[in-house]
Scaffold this motif. Structure first.
Motif, PDB file in Angstrom:
ATOM      1  N   ARG B  38       0.834  -1.206   0.000  1.00 43.70           N
ATOM      2  CA  ARG B  38       0.000   0.000   0.000  1.00 43.70           C
ATOM      3  C   ARG B  38       0.868   1.256   0.000  1.00 43.70           C
ATOM      4  O   ARG B  38       0.632   2.195  -0.751  1.00 43.70           O
ATOM      5  CB  ARG B  38      -0.889   0.016   1.243  1.00 43.70           C
ATOM      6  N   ALA B  40       4.077   1.551  -0.908  1.00 42.77           N
ATOM      7  CA  ALA B  40       4.799   1.685  -2.174  1.00 42.77           C
ATOM      8  C   ALA B  40       3.887   2.234  -3.265  1.00 42.77           C
ATOM      9  O   ALA B  40       4.304   3.078  -4.080  1.00 42.77           O
ATOM     10  CB  ALA B  40       5.374   0.334  -2.591  1.00 42.77           C
ATOM     11  N   THR B  41       2.643   1.776  -3.275  1.00 39.23           N
ATOM     12  CA  THR B  41       1.706   2.239  -4.296  1.00 39.23           C
ATOM     13  C   THR B  41       1.366   3.717  -4.092  1.00 39.23           C
ATOM     14  O   THR B  41       1.338   4.495  -5.050  1.00 39.23           O
ATOM     15  CB  THR B  41       0.420   1.388  -4.269  1.00 39.23           C
ATOM     16  N   SER B  44       4.173   5.795  -5.265  1.00 39.97           N
ATOM     17  CA  SER B  44       4.173   5.777  -6.717  1.00 39.97           C
ATOM     18  C   SER B  44       3.184   6.802  -7.280  1.00 39.97           C
ATOM     19  O   SER B  44       3.501   7.559  -8.198  1.00 39.97           O
ATOM     20  CB  SER B  44       3.798   4.375  -7.176  1.00 39.97           C
ATOM     21  N   GLU B  45       1.982   6.831  -6.703  1.00 39.58           N
ATOM     22  CA  GLU B  45       0.951   7.774  -7.177  1.00 39.58           C
ATOM     23  C   GLU B  45       1.402   9.220  -6.982  1.00 39.58           C
ATOM     24  O   GLU B  45       1.300  10.041  -7.897  1.00 39.58           O
ATOM     25  CB  GLU B  45      -0.362   7.550  -6.427  1.00 39.58           C
ATOM     26  N   LEU B 100      -6.742   7.173 -15.129  1.00 40.52           N
ATOM     27  CA  LEU B 100      -7.937   6.625 -14.497  1.00 40.52           C
ATOM     28  C   LEU B 100      -8.532   7.607 -13.482  1.00 40.52           C
ATOM     29  O   LEU B 100      -9.682   7.472 -13.075  1.00 40.52           O
ATOM     30  CB  LEU B 100      -7.597   5.314 -13.778  1.00 40.52           C
ATOM     31  N   ALA B 102      -7.666   7.792 -10.463  1.00 32.27           N
ATOM     32  CA  ALA B 102      -7.839   7.027  -9.228  1.00 32.27           C
ATOM     33  C   ALA B 102      -6.703   7.283  -8.243  1.00 32.27           C
ATOM     34  O   ALA B 102      -6.742   6.792  -7.119  1.00 32.27           O
ATOM     35  CB  ALA B 102      -7.916   5.532  -9.557  1.00 32.27           C
ATOM     36  N   GLY B 103      -5.700   8.040  -8.670  1.00 31.64           N
ATOM     37  CA  GLY B 103      -4.498   8.220  -7.856  1.00 31.64           C
ATOM     38  C   GLY B 103      -4.756   8.838  -6.497  1.00 31.64           C
ATOM     39  O   GLY B 103      -4.566   8.195  -5.464  1.00 31.64           O
ATOM     40  N   GLY B 106      -7.325   7.231  -4.336  1.00 35.06           N
ATOM     41  CA  GLY B 106      -6.753   5.932  -3.989  1.00 35.06           C
ATOM     42  C   GLY B 106      -5.760   6.046  -2.841  1.00 35.06           C
ATOM     43  O   GLY B 106      -5.805   5.255  -1.901  1.00 35.06           O
ATOM     44  N   VAL B 107      -4.892   7.049  -2.919  1.00 31.85           N
ATOM     45  CA  VAL B 107      -3.903   7.241  -1.856  1.00 31.85           C
ATOM     46  C   VAL B 107      -4.610   7.463  -0.526  1.00 31.85           C
ATOM     47  O   VAL B 107      -4.229   6.924   0.503  1.00 31.85           O
ATOM     48  CB  VAL B 107      -2.962   8.429  -2.173  1.00 31.85           C
ATOM     49  N   ARG B 109      -7.392   6.295   0.426  1.00 32.67           N
ATOM     50  CA  ARG B 109      -7.905   5.021   0.936  1.00 32.67           C
ATOM     51  C   ARG B 109      -6.793   4.068   1.359  1.00 32.67           C
ATOM     52  O   ARG B 109      -6.951   3.259   2.268  1.00 32.67           O
ATOM     53  CB  ARG B 109      -8.780   4.340  -0.125  1.00 32.67           C
ATOM     54  N   LEU B 110      -5.640   4.185   0.676  1.00 36.84           N
ATOM     55  CA  LEU B 110      -4.524   3.293   1.015  1.00 36.84           C
ATOM     56  C   LEU B 110      -3.895   3.648   2.352  1.00 36.84           C
ATOM     57  O   LEU B 110      -3.345   2.801   3.038  1.00 36.84           O
ATOM     58  CB  LEU B 110      -3.436   3.374  -0.069  1.00 36.84           C
TER      59      LEU B 110
END
Ligand SMILES: Nc1ncnc2c1ncn2[C@@H]1O[C@H](COP(=O)(O)OP(=O)(O)OP(=O)(O)O)[C@@H](O)[C@H]1O
Ligand SMILES: [Mg+2]
Lengths: 289, 133
Positions: B38, B40-41, B44-45, B100, B102-103, B106-107, B109-110
């Motif tokens: 999570r 790392a992702t 990345s975003e 998308l 979603a970045g 998404g972050v 939520r991560l």
């Protein structure tokens, strides 16, 4: 006057060389070349300083210098060994020439500097070029090698193809994946393509987006794309990101994906009881050899 | 602050550098595999947004050590164009680059904590924290 400087240097080459060797050996103690044996280090130093003097005698870059630098490049000696060595050489030589005169006027001083610079600088330039040329060459080779590795396509069976992805996916690689995938599907007449992402460390929105686009493109040319090798932690992050992969089939492992692929291409798996027989055959054929 | 806590983002491969450093820190702190992924992702975003929309910037890491909990703080800073409407970019599917979109949502939520400070024309600073469970 430049002649006089040259003469002083040439006539006292052994003193200068001795001094230079001392400084270079001293500095080595806390240095980059620590993995190199003392013997090799000393013989390289001697060779280095002789090559430098040769180039003074012949007033230019010699074949020896070229061969010498090429050899060090190949052996992987650090460039700083050569540039530091030459800077030290510059200093030692200037110090020596100055020490031979009680009184020095500024004109003569600048002649000394010019003389030594005009001798040392071309050598430095030559070496730096040699080295950076070599690095560029290596980098470009690795680039090609990496590109070849980046999106391989394996036709495992008639109509079934696998693309295993390993490592980070950047924009350039994402493009390659798309191209190779479409080319491959057409070339191998694949009905099903499996994209295996077991080896992809991070699936962020960019990677997901490219995979979705690739799968969509594959669908448009009439084939099916199955995404396999989704590790549990990757599945979690994809869900957290809110990305919907529901439009095309996904499977946790390549094996499961492959079974689906077989079904989609009208095949079923039969586990026959002929196993023992096969093993016997193999053993028999081995004994014959 | 030790100097190995910051990664400059200048080219696409720096995103990988930021991710690797963040993952290293997360491992040290004792995060599990899923949370490491999570983190790392998320890095990345954020790093990719810097690369795409601001051109350059940096990603900084801090270890937050409080009485009752420990965590990893990630701060993404740039002096790019800034964000005009924060609530808009936090909507799923909103993208100005054909992505998308979603970045950023998404972050959020991560991670466990998420805050955007931005000034139109001045730049963007995004701070986010994940607590060790
Ligand atoms: N650092 C930034 N500076 C300026 N604008 C930004 C920044 N980060 C994001 N934005 C804006 O916010 C929008 C939404 O960002 P978000 O990361 O959620 O989606 P995206 O980058 O468009 O697509 P992706 O799903 O691939 O991340 C972007 O399209 C961009 O316009
Ligand atoms: Mg983004």
């Amino acid at each position: 006057m430049p002649k006089r400087v040259d003469k002083i240097i040439m006539e006292n080459s052994d003193v200068i060389i001795k001094h230079w060797l001392e400084i270079v050996s001293e500095r080595r103690k806390n240095d980059y070349t620590s993995s190199i044996s003392e013997e090799l280090f000393q013989s390289t130093n001697r060779e280095f300083v002789n090559v430098i003097f040769d180039s003074l005698e012949t007033k230019g870059l010699t074949d020896e210098l070229e061969a010498f630098s090429e050899r060090l490049v190949n052996l992987g000696w650090p460039l700083s060994y050569l540039t530091d060595g030459l800077q030290t050489f510059r200093r030692v030589t200037i110090d020596f020439v100055l020490s031979q005169h009680d009184q020095i006027d500024t004109d003569f001083f600048s002649v000394i500097l010019d003389r030594v610079d005009s001798w040392v600088d071309p050598i430095i330039n030559k070496l730096v070029n040699e080295y950076s040329g070599n690095w560029e060459h290596t980098v470009s080779l690795q680039r090609v090698a990496l590109q070849e590795l980046s999106a391989p396509l394996i036709p495992v069976m008639r109509n079934i193809t696998i693309m295993p992805l390993i490592g980070t996916i950047d924009t350039e690689r994402a493009k390659l994946i798309m191209e190779n995938l479409l080319d491959g599907v057409i070339k191998h007449n694949a009905e099903v393509v499996l994209i295996d992402i077991t080896g992809v460390p991070v699936v962020d929105t960019m990677v997901a987006h490219h995979i979705i686009q690739a799968a969509e493109a594959v669908r448009l040319i009439g084939s099916t794309c199955i995404l396999v090798g989704i590790r549990p932690e990757i599945a979690q992050t994809i869900v957290n990101l809110g990305i919907d992969l529901g439009k095309f089939p996904t499977k946790s492992s390549l094996r499961k994906g492959f079974e689906t692929a077989l079904e989609l291409t009208g095949r079923t798996i039969h586990r026959e009881k002929k196993k023992e027989k096969i093993v016997e055959n193999i053993m028999a054929s081995l004994e014959k050899e | 602050m030790d100097f190995k806590s910051c990664v400059n983002i200048r080219q696409e491969w720096d995103i990988v550098g930021a991710r690797q450093l963040g993952r290293e820190k997360a491992k040290e702190l004792g995060f599990g595999t899923v949370d490491q992924a999570r983190i790392a992702t998320a890095i990345s975003e954020l790093a990719r947004n810097i690369y795409l929309y601001a051109g350059t910037g940096k990603v900084r890491f801090e270890i937050v050590d409080q009485l009752d909990k420990k965590g990893l703080k990630i701060i993404a800073i740039d002096e790019g164009p800034g964000i005009r409407d924060v609530s808009q970019v936090m909507q799923d599917g909103y993208s100005t680059s054909g992505g998308l979109g979603a970045g950023l949502p998404g972050v959020k939520r991560l991670m466990d904590f998420f805050e955007i400070r931005t000034e139109w024309g001045e730049g963007t600073e995004i701070e986010t924290i994940k607590w060790v469970r």
